[in-house]
Design a protein around this motif. Structure first.
Motif, PDB file in Angstrom:
ATOM      1  N   ILE A   1       9.467  10.030  44.394  1.00  0.00           N
ATOM      2  CA  ILE A   1      10.502  10.997  43.469  1.00  0.00           C
ATOM      3  C   ILE A   1      11.147  11.345  43.632  1.00  0.00           C
ATOM      4  N   ALA A   2      12.056  11.396  45.242  1.00  0.00           N
ATOM      5  CA  ALA A   2      13.180  12.167  45.617  1.00  0.00           C
ATOM      6  C   ALA A   2      13.683  10.689  46.188  1.00  0.00           C
ATOM      7  N   SER A   3      13.475   9.599  46.783  1.00  0.00           N
ATOM      8  CA  SER A   3      14.504   7.974  47.080  1.00  0.00           C
ATOM      9  C   SER A   3      14.916   8.218  45.299  1.00  0.00           C
ATOM     10  N   ASP A   4      13.805   7.797  44.033  1.00  0.00           N
ATOM     11  CA  ASP A   4      14.589   7.390  42.410  1.00  0.00           C
ATOM     12  C   ASP A   4      15.205   8.421  42.665  1.00  0.00           C
ATOM     13  N   TYR A   5      15.899   9.646  42.770  1.00  0.00           N
ATOM     14  CA  TYR A   5      16.731  10.123  42.821  1.00  0.00           C
ATOM     15  C   TYR A   5      18.151  10.394  43.593  1.00  0.00           C
ATOM     16  N   PHE A   6      17.934   9.909  44.595  1.00  0.00           N
ATOM     17  CA  PHE A   6      18.659  11.104  45.404  1.00  0.00           C
ATOM     18  C   PHE A   6      19.578  10.035  46.681  1.00  0.00           C
ATOM     19  N   LYS A   7      20.514   8.547  46.127  1.00  0.00           N
ATOM     20  CA  LYS A   7      20.350   7.331  47.559  1.00  0.00           C
ATOM     21  C   LYS A   7      21.169   7.754  48.675  1.00  0.00           C
ATOM     22  N   ASP A   8      22.368   8.615  47.898  1.00  0.00           N
ATOM     23  CA  ASP A   8      23.443   8.950  49.052  1.00  0.00           C
ATOM     24  C   ASP A   8      22.630  10.314  49.471  1.00  0.00           C
ATOM     25  N   GLY A   9      22.391  10.392  50.819  1.00  0.00           N
ATOM     26  CA  GLY A   9      22.016  12.146  51.544  1.00  0.00           C
ATOM     27  C   GLY A   9      20.611  12.255  51.147  1.00  0.00           C
ATOM     28  N   LEU A  10      19.912  10.637  51.668  1.00  0.00           N
ATOM     29  CA  LEU A  10      18.480  10.562  50.942  1.00  0.00           C
ATOM     30  C   LEU A  10      17.740  11.672  52.967  1.00  0.00           C
ATOM     31  N   GLY A  11      17.842  11.374  53.864  1.00  0.00           N
ATOM     32  CA  GLY A  11      17.977  12.798  54.826  1.00  0.00           C
ATOM     33  C   GLY A  11      17.966  13.586  54.838  1.00  0.00           C
ATOM     34  N   LYS A  12      18.894  14.098  53.961  1.00  0.00           N
ATOM     35  CA  LYS A  12      18.319  15.379  53.703  1.00  0.00           C
ATOM     36  C   LYS A  12      17.888  15.602  52.514  1.00  0.00           C
ATOM     37  N   SER A  13      17.546  15.343  52.002  1.00  0.00           N
ATOM     38  CA  SER A  13      17.063  15.411  50.814  1.00  0.00           C
ATOM     39  C   SER A  13      15.118  15.800  50.802  1.00  0.00           C
ATOM     40  N   LEU A  14      14.856  14.880  52.098  1.00  0.00           N
ATOM     41  CA  LEU A  14      13.308  14.568  52.735  1.00  0.00           C
ATOM     42  C   LEU A  14      13.239  14.880  53.351  1.00  0.00           C
ATOM     43  N   GLY A  15      14.221  16.178  54.153  1.00  0.00           N
ATOM     44  CA  GLY A  15      14.421  17.402  55.524  1.00  0.00           C
ATOM     45  C   GLY A  15      13.904  17.962  54.518  1.00  0.00           C
ATOM     46  N   PHE A  16      14.389  18.446  53.412  1.00  0.00           N
ATOM     47  CA  PHE A  16      13.454  19.512  52.263  1.00  0.00           C
ATOM     48  C   PHE A  16      12.172  19.137  52.120  1.00  0.00           C
ATOM     49  N   LEU A  17      11.668  18.102  51.710  1.00  0.00           N
ATOM     50  CA  LEU A  17      10.885  17.883  51.420  1.00  0.00           C
ATOM     51  C   LEU A  17       9.666  17.537  52.384  1.00  0.00           C
ATOM     52  N   VAL A  18       9.708  17.030  53.231  1.00  0.00           N
ATOM     53  CA  VAL A  18       8.955  16.772  54.579  1.00  0.00           C
ATOM     54  C   VAL A  18       8.667  18.878  55.733  1.00  0.00           C
ATOM     55  N   GLY A  19       9.809  18.683  54.476  1.00  0.00           N
ATOM     56  CA  GLY A  19       9.513  20.329  55.560  1.00  0.00           C
ATOM     57  C   GLY A  19       9.123  20.864  54.624  1.00  0.00           C
ATOM     58  N   ALA A  20       9.122  21.074  52.885  1.00  0.00           N
ATOM     59  CA  ALA A  20       7.707  21.939  52.635  1.00  0.00           C
ATOM     60  C   ALA A  20       6.322  21.599  53.238  1.00  0.00           C
ATOM     61  N   LEU A  21       6.144  20.311  53.356  1.00  0.00           N
ATOM     62  CA  LEU A  21       5.095  19.913  53.805  1.00  0.00           C
ATOM     63  C   LEU A  21       4.848  20.780  54.761  1.00  0.00           C
ATOM     64  N   VAL A  22       5.756  20.925  56.019  1.00  0.00           N
ATOM     65  CA  VAL A  22       5.127  21.581  57.052  1.00  0.00           C
ATOM     66  C   VAL A  22       4.437  22.813  56.867  1.00  0.00           C
ATOM     67  N   PHE A  23       5.258  23.748  55.962  1.00  0.00           N
ATOM     68  CA  PHE A  23       5.085  25.111  55.725  1.00  0.00           C
ATOM     69  C   PHE A  23       3.687  24.850  54.664  1.00  0.00           C
ATOM     70  N   GLY A  24       2.941  23.865  53.556  1.00  0.00           N
ATOM     71  CA  GLY A  24       2.203  24.332  53.127  1.00  0.00           C
ATOM     72  C   GLY A  24       0.656  24.155  53.639  1.00  0.00           C
ATOM     73  N   THR A  25       1.139  23.683  55.121  1.00  0.00           N
ATOM     74  CA  THR A  25       0.239  22.581  56.305  1.00  0.00           C
ATOM     75  C   THR A  25      -0.104  24.123  57.043  1.00  0.00           C
ATOM     76  N   ALA A  26       0.863  24.870  57.136  1.00  0.00           N
ATOM     77  CA  ALA A  26       0.967  26.173  57.902  1.00  0.00           C
ATOM     78  C   ALA A  26       0.348  27.226  56.650  1.00  0.00           C
ATOM     79  N   PHE A  27       0.242  27.116  55.749  1.00  0.00           N
ATOM     80  CA  PHE A  27       0.666  28.179  54.880  1.00  0.00           C
ATOM     81  C   PHE A  27      -1.069  28.913  54.471  1.00  0.00           C
ATOM     82  N   PRO A  28      -2.456  27.678  54.855  1.00  0.00           N
ATOM     83  CA  PRO A  28      -3.806  28.332  54.617  1.00  0.00           C
ATOM     84  C   PRO A  28      -3.774  29.501  55.353  1.00  0.00           C
ATOM     85  N   HIS A  29      -2.881  29.056  57.417  1.00  0.00           N
ATOM     86  CA  HIS A  29      -3.022  30.231  58.639  1.00  0.00           C
ATOM     87  C   HIS A  29      -2.695  31.752  57.997  1.00  0.00           C
ATOM     88  N   LEU A  30      -1.549  31.833  56.995  1.00  0.00           N
ATOM     89  CA  LEU A  30      -1.191  33.268  57.100  1.00  0.00           C
ATOM     90  C   LEU A  30      -1.717  33.170  55.850  1.00  0.00           C
TER      91      LEU A  30
END
Length: 393
Positions: A124-153
């Protein structure tokens, strides 16, 4: 609403939905000590529980890739359906299960549906952001990591309640994220009409040196990352055992160390715009590989400060390269099979995590635990070799 304002609105929505839905990933791990009480004879429950989620994810990515689901159908609808289904399967482990195989089945099915969330979110992100895709995916994968960690919290905050509350909460979050996508994120402007799955066409991406080296760098990264996350509570528990005067809160520090990687994903994505994805990915993978090699020193340090600083360095470096690999893979993939290519590479990467988790679990019974996690350095070393050979920016 202008195009710029719309894009500014879209990315946070995708990121939040990704975070909410991927909170299901380690929900079982967060309540593992409570689940073990019902299956006390299962000596390999940690490795098997984690591996079943990964195996489910792999199976899901194979099915999604085979039918080119995220390329043929609306990825937002796919995300929505999978988010709801994953939440329901997650709730299954709250039932009174007479057999551990049913527990593992529900985790498998949850992982299967996560295949329609994580890689599809990147699509979905790659369908919206061709330029700066690395930044967009940085936030997306960051969200995955926070999501993975969140059950421990969640486990930290619900310590005085039944463990099922963690599962209820993560399922509710997933439903919320699914509705966020279907209501607010339509098909992106750069979405290309998909084509039916062609295995040889998908594999043709590996003929591209940029795609190939990014994929192999990602595979090396995956050998290390999920095994580190899975065994992190055990590392903290071992420290508590060896230093009874300094008792660390295991769920809290498990969350903090894993979640720190979400921050590094975002920072890595921003830095990639200035310094290039190859450079930042190489530095991050080299640091995390060094952490694997230095683990005998710092994991068994007598100083709690040295121990925690080391874990945070490992947590930060271990994920910083992940969105950069995804960005490079997306950029070098065949245009009409971008979503399927991302899914296929994810599939292989997560298959590698199962092997890594099971290898470390097996070696934990054979090796001195002090040297156990040096095995994880194999992945970064091979990944660095692939990166240094050739990769495109």
């Amino acid at each position: 609403m202008s195009g710029t304002k719309k894009l500014n609105y879209i990315l946070p929505t995708i990121v939040i939905a990704q975070f909410l839905c991927t909170s299901l990933w380690f929900a079982g791990n967060a309540v593992l000590p409570d689940i073990v009480k019902s299956f006390s004879t299962e000596t390999n429950l940690l490795a098997n529980l984690t591996s079943m989620v990964q195996f489910g994810f792999i199976s899901g990515t194979l099915v999604f890739a085979f039918f080119a689901i995220s390329d043929i159908f609306s990825p937002s609808k796919v995300f929505f359906i999978c988010g709801i289904a994953a939440a329901l399967f997650n709730l299954g482990i709250c039932l009174e299960l007479p057999d551990v195989r049913l527990l593992l089945l529900f985790r498998f099915l949850t992982g299967f549906m996560l295949a329609g969330i994580y890689p599809v979110g990147m699509k979905i992100a790659s369908d919206y952001f061709k330029d700066g895709l690395g930044k967009s995916l940085g936030f997306l994968v960051g969200a995955l990591v926070f999501g993975t960690a969140f059950p421990h919290l969640l486990k930290t905050f619900t310590a005085n309640f039944a463990w099922q509350y963690v599962i209820f909460a993560t399922s509710a979050l997933s439903v919320t994220g699914a509705f966020g996508i279907i209501l607010f994120v339509p098909n992106g402007p750069f979405r290309t009409a998909g084509q039916k799955f062609n295995f040889s066409s998908c594999l043709s991406g590996f003929k591209n040196p940029g795609f190939r080296s990014a994929a192999f760098g990602y595979f090396g990264h995956m050998w290390e990352l999920y095994t580190f996350w899975a065994f992190l509570p055990g590392m903290l528990m071992l420290f508590n055992t060896k230093h009874p005067t300094t008792v660390l809160n295991i769920p809290l520090f498990s969350f903090l160390v894993i979640a720190s990687g979400g921050l590094s994903c975002m920072i890595g994505g921003l830095l990639s715009q200035k310094f290039g994805a190859k450079r930042i990915a190489t530095i991050a993978l080299a640091i995390s590989g060094l952490c694997c090699l230095l683990s005998p020193i710092f994991l068994f340090s007598g100083s709690v400060y040295a121990f925690l600083i080391f874990l945070f360095c490992w947590g930060l470096s271990g994920t910083a390269d992940s969105p950069l690999f995804s960005s490079l893979i997306a950029k070098n993939a065949p245009e009409s099979l971008r979503g399927t290519s991302l899914t296929l590479v994810n599939c292989i990467g997560f298959a590698i995590t199962i092997i890594s988790i099971q290898v470390v679990n097996l070696l934990s019974k054979q090796l001195n635990v002090q040297y156990l996690y040096m095995v994880l350095a194999v992945g970064p070393v091979l990944g660095l070799w692939a990166l240094i050979k050739k990769i495109t920016h």
